[in-house]
Scaffold this motif. Structure first.
Motif, PDB file in Angstrom:
ATOM      1  N   ASP A   1       0.865  -1.175   0.000  1.00  0.00           N
ATOM      2  CA  ASP A   1       0.000   0.000   0.000  1.00  0.00           C
ATOM      3  C   ASP A   1       0.903   1.227   0.000  1.00  0.00           C
ATOM      4  O   ASP A   1       1.351   1.687   1.054  1.00  0.00           O
TER       5      ASP A   1
ATOM      6  N   LYS B   1       0.386   4.400  -0.607  1.00  0.00           N
ATOM      7  CA  LYS B   1      -0.100   5.605   0.062  1.00  0.00           C
ATOM      8  C   LYS B   1      -0.012   5.456   1.576  1.00  0.00           C
ATOM      9  O   LYS B   1       0.418   6.376   2.274  1.00  0.00           O
ATOM     10  N   MET B   2      -0.415   4.315   2.092  1.00  0.00           N
ATOM     11  CA  MET B   2      -0.394   4.123   3.536  1.00  0.00           C
ATOM     12  C   MET B   2       1.041   4.170   4.064  1.00  0.00           C
ATOM     13  O   MET B   2       1.322   4.795   5.091  1.00  0.00           O
TER      14      MET B   2
ATOM     15  N   ARG C   1       2.200   7.749   3.952  1.00  0.00           N
ATOM     16  CA  ARG C   1       1.482   8.535   4.960  1.00  0.00           C
ATOM     17  C   ARG C   1       2.111   8.322   6.335  1.00  0.00           C
ATOM     18  O   ARG C   1       2.336   9.280   7.086  1.00  0.00           O
ATOM     19  N   GLU C   2       2.393   7.078   6.670  1.00  0.00           N
ATOM     20  CA  GLU C   2       2.957   6.791   7.984  1.00  0.00           C
ATOM     21  C   GLU C   2       4.327   7.436   8.143  1.00  0.00           C
ATOM     22  O   GLU C   2       4.683   7.918   9.229  1.00  0.00           O
TER      23      GLU C   2
ATOM     24  N   ALA D   1       0.211  11.031  -1.015  1.00  0.00           N
ATOM     25  CA  ALA D   1       0.197  10.816   0.430  1.00  0.00           C
ATOM     26  C   ALA D   1       0.932  11.947   1.152  1.00  0.00           C
ATOM     27  O   ALA D   1       0.468  12.455   2.178  1.00  0.00           O
TER      28      ALA D   1
END
Length: 238
Positions: A111, A113-114, A117-118, A150
């Protein structure tokens, strides 16, 4: 004995090499044959040269194979990937796409984007950074686009302006990270607190330029990569 076609690019890059070595180990374990079709990793620097490189993918008749592995994340051109995917689909053979979200094949994906993002949230919420620069991959590449989206989303959600001068579009290769670092250092914007690189190779380039300029990492400017590349462990700090 099964015959498996592997479509990849850029075996001179550690990331691609590790993926293919893993595939080869599995194929050997299962007593199959691997047929590797590869070329220099390209990102449309010269379309005529690119076409010559990508012609390797016109050689295989996929119907002759028992299966295909398409290593999407190593090939730099979406148009070439789409063409290969359609030819494989027409051959009607079992196919695994690595980093390719395609309904006509099994997919092994992360993933993007995830994960990004993190990473960005860590710098914003844990370290309190507000000046975050990013070095992206080529934006015709879906992974690069998702990671940039992201980055922008997290900044916006946390009230941090998205400044064009803090975004450098690279090509996933080390020299573009070096150019990005020089560009950021010569910018009229306030010095960044962190350089977020969309892959480790570009982060290596940023690192080497900062080291040349005597910038302490991470005390003065932090750097992040993305891939957990094996070579990254041997940098100080790792």
């Amino acid at each position: 004995m099964k015959n498996i076609a592997i479509l990849t690019a850029g075996l001179d890059v550690n990331h691609a090499n590790r993926i293919v070595n893993g595939i080869k180990l599995s194929i050997r374990k299962n007593k199959a044959n691997a047929f590797i079709f590869t070329c220099k990793r390209r990102y449309r620097k010269n379309i005529d040269y690119d076409q010559g490189e990508y012609n390797i993918y016109n050689l295989p008749d996929f119907a002759m194979f028992d299966g295909v592995v398409l290593v999407n994340s190593t090939v730099g051109c979406d148009e070439v990937l789409e063409s290969m995917a359609r030819k494989i689909e027409m051959a009607n053979v079992p196919t695994v796409g690595v980093e390719r979200d395609d309904g006509d094949m099994l997919n092994v994906c992360i993933d993007n984007k995830m994960a990004m993002r993190e990473m960005v949230e860590h710098f914003v919420k844990v370290h309190g950074f507000k000046r975050l620069n990013i070095v992206t991959g080529p934006l015709e590449n879906e992974e690069a686009r998702l990671r940039l989206e992201a980055y922008k989303e997290v900044l916006t959600e946390n009230g941090i302006p998205v400044e064009k001068g803090r975004i450098f579009v690279g090509d996933f290769l080390k020299p573009s990270g070096m150019i990005a670092a020089e560009t950021f250092l010569n910018s009229t914007l306030e010095k960044p607190q962190v350089i977020i690189s969309e892959n480790d190779l570009m982060a290596f380039g940023v690192y080497e330029v900062f080291e040349k300029h005597g910038i302490c990492i991470p005390q003065e400017i932090a750097i992040s990569g993305f891939d957990d590349d094996f070579d990254a462990r041997y940098y100080v700090p790792s």
